[in-house]
Motif scaffolding. Structure first.
Motif, short mmCIF file in Angstrom:
data_model
loop_
_atom_site.label_atom_id
_atom_site.label_comp_id
_atom_site.label_asym_id
_atom_site.label_seq_id
_atom_site.Cartn_x
_atom_site.Cartn_y
_atom_site.Cartn_z
N UNK A 119 0.65 -1.14 -0.06
CA UNK A 119 0.12 0.13 0.06
C UNK A 119 0.84 1.33 0.04
N UNK A 120 1.89 1.15 0.81
CA UNK A 120 2.90 2.47 0.75
C UNK A 120 3.46 2.69 -0.74
N UNK A 121 3.91 1.63 -1.25
CA UNK A 121 4.61 1.78 -2.57
C UNK A 121 3.69 2.31 -3.65
N UNK A 122 2.27 1.89 -3.42
CA UNK A 122 1.28 2.18 -4.50
C UNK A 122 0.91 3.73 -4.21
N UNK A 123 0.97 4.26 -3.03
CA UNK A 123 0.66 5.71 -2.76
C UNK A 123 1.69 6.44 -3.21
N UNK A 124 2.68 6.26 -3.28
CA UNK A 124 4.03 6.79 -3.45
C UNK A 124 4.30 7.01 -4.91
N UNK A 125 3.86 5.96 -5.42
CA UNK A 125 3.95 5.95 -7.18
C UNK A 125 2.69 6.70 -7.45
N UNK A 126 1.61 6.58 -7.26
CA UNK A 126 0.69 7.27 -7.36
C UNK A 126 0.76 9.11 -7.08
N UNK A 127 1.31 9.04 -5.92
CA UNK A 127 1.67 10.52 -5.70
C UNK A 127 2.55 11.08 -6.80
N UNK A 128 3.72 10.44 -7.06
CA UNK A 128 4.80 10.97 -7.96
C UNK A 128 4.21 11.24 -9.47
N UNK A 129 3.19 10.25 -9.66
CA UNK A 129 2.41 10.59 -11.12
C UNK A 129 1.60 11.61 -11.14
N UNK A 130 0.87 12.10 -10.00
CA UNK A 130 0.20 13.33 -9.84
C UNK A 130 1.08 14.50 -9.93
N UNK A 131 2.14 14.41 -9.21
CA UNK A 131 3.06 15.38 -9.27
C UNK A 131 3.73 15.99 -10.56
N UNK A 399 3.29 27.13 -8.83
CA UNK A 399 2.92 25.64 -8.30
C UNK A 399 1.38 25.53 -8.90
N UNK A 400 1.03 24.33 -9.09
CA UNK A 400 -0.25 24.19 -9.35
C UNK A 400 -1.14 24.23 -8.13
N UNK A 401 -2.52 24.51 -8.30
CA UNK A 401 -3.13 24.58 -7.25
C UNK A 401 -3.06 25.92 -6.44
N UNK A 427 -1.80 22.59 -2.56
CA UNK A 427 -2.54 21.43 -3.13
C UNK A 427 -2.19 20.90 -4.48
N UNK A 428 -2.46 19.78 -4.91
CA UNK A 428 -2.16 18.99 -6.01
C UNK A 428 -3.09 18.17 -6.42
N UNK A 429 -3.22 17.93 -7.64
CA UNK A 429 -4.24 16.79 -8.15
C UNK A 429 -5.57 17.35 -7.95
N UNK A 430 -6.40 16.58 -7.67
CA UNK A 430 -7.91 16.79 -7.91
C UNK A 430 -8.59 16.90 -6.39
#
Length: 430
Positions: A119-131, A399-401, A427-430
């Motif tokens: 779960x940690x690796x998944x969240x880190x990957x998704x956060x990096x993609x959003x940034x 920066x976005x947001x 903030x970033x992402x939706x």
């Protein structure tokens, strides 16, 4: 063959077997009836061949080998077990209830640990993609989430500390080598399995503007930058002007410009044309194109070059030489030597701005050994234009947001310019 000694006795409880088998039966005489047999046997001398009796006592020689002793340790026969060894022993079945409980707990803990790390690796990957998408980066940043276990934070949709490292961020005409930040009080939007973005309560970090990157990005002028003190950067290298590689030197003062950028104040700019002259951009008294001390001393010894200088009224006026003395020097070698031999002549000649003198007399530069093409090249190389080539200033990208990031401190170090950052409400992402 082993032989067993036998003792020969004269008394026999039983008649010899050999005699019973081989001697013919003889009836007893009447006189022996009623008499004690043992006494009669003792008192009566042996009858027959004595060697036959010895042979009977010795026994047969093959009896020892033909005799079979009984096996007292023989086990009872049982049918063979063909299934033995074909199946491994169930070791778990032999454990106690407490040991089984410990094993089950360890297995469950391992599964929970693996699930937490996934779960940690998944969240880190998704956060990096959003940034990466939000900031339009060429490469995904590195995102590291602190805290263990992670699932307890994710279920609360809030992270304690997140480290973010963004390499190669474009900032005006330079690139920031690395932007390292630490975000705290991060709230995840939506849920862990449907990650959309995050809100950052507070952030602090630093920006590094590497000298190696500056030397590579601004390498068209072949200029290198090195730190000199807390807020000063030295620039040294070469600059192509009109087909000539001029040595360039400058000093840049680094200062914070507002809350979102830094500025550089360029000073001490100088371009050396070999050992002939030095050009300092600008219109001040010490700026322009001036002969070096060595070049001025050499010209003093060459009459043709001195006469070429005296032929330009602007040069004579700047030298402060009376016109009568100039006319006398042009007609007399001794007067010329007397005029140019003075130490004041070399110093005066070094103060003459050859740019002003050569504007109306382009041939003058060639007479004293300089390429006339340099006049046009140096004229175009104005002070603002040269300062812009050596400028190290930049503005932080937007920066976005929502939220804001501010520069707090600027410091020149050995490897580059380091800037401290602070931000909140990002903030970033939706």
């Amino acid at each position: 063959m082993r032989t067993t000694p036998h003792r020969i006795t004269t008394r026999h409880d039983d008649p010899p077997r050999y005699q019973d088998e081989h001697r013919p039966h003889q009836p007893q005489s009447p006189r022996h009836q009623g008499v004690n047999p043992r006494r009669a046997e003792t008192d009566t001398p042996p009858q027959g061949n004595p060697y036959d009796e010895l042979a009977a006592l010795a026994g047969h020689p093959l009896d020892e080998f033909l005799h079979e002793e009984p096996d007292s340790a023989e086990e009872d026969w049982a049918p063979p077990n063909h299934r033995r060894g074909s199946r491994r022993r169930n070791r778990f079945a032999g454990l106690s209830v407490a040991a089984k409980s410990v094993v089950l707990l360890l297995v469950a803990a391992a599964l929970l640990f693996l699930g937490d790390r996934w779960a940690l690796l998944y969240t880190e990957h998704e956060a990096a993609a959003k940034l990466k998408d939000s900031m339009h980066l060429s490469a995904a940043p590195e995102v590291d989430i602190d805290g263990f276990p992670f699932l307890t934070q994710a279920l609360d949709d809030r992270l304690d500390t997140v480290h973010i490292t963004v390499p190669d961020v474009a900032a005006d005409r330079v690139s920031l080598a690395k932007v390292s930040t630490t975000a705290s009080d991060v709230k995840i939007n939506n849920s862990l399995l449907d990650f959309k973005g995050a809100e950052i309560g507070a952030m602090n970090g630093e920006v590094l503007l590497s000298f190696d990157d500056l030397n590579r990005e601004l390498g068209a002028s072949q200029v290198t930058f090195t730190g000199h003190g807390r807020d000063q950067v030295l620039a040294r290298g070469t600059l192509p002007v009109a087909g000539h590689d001029l040595k360039v030197a400058a000093e840049a003062r680094i200062r914070r410009s507002g809350d979102h950028g830094i500025s550089t104040q360029i000073g001490g700019m100088r371009l050396d044309i070999g050992d002939l002259a030095t050009y300092r951009p600008g219109t001040g008294p010490g700026e322009g194109l001036h002969l070096s001390r060595k070049s001025a001393a050499d010209i003093r010894e060459e009459t043709k070059k001195v006469k070429a200088l005296f032929a330009v009224p602007e040069v004579v006026e700047r030298l402060g030489v009376p016109k009568s003395a100039v006319r006398a020097a042009l007609h007399s070698e001794s007067k010329m030597a007397e005029l140019t031999g003075s130490p004041r002549f070399v110093k005066g000649l070094m103060k003459v701005n050859l740019i002003d003198a050569a504007m109306g007399h382009p041939w003058l530069l060639k007479k004293i050994g300089l390429d006339p093409a340099l006049l046009d090249g140096l004229s175009e190389l104005t002070k603002p234009e040269l300062a812009d080539r050596l400028s190290l200033g930049f503005q932080l990208p937007k920066l976005p947001g929502a939220g804001d990031v501010r520069l707090q401190d600027v410091k020149v170090e050995q490897d580059g310019i380091r800037v401290r950052l602070e931000g909140s409400g990002l903030t970033f992402g939706k």
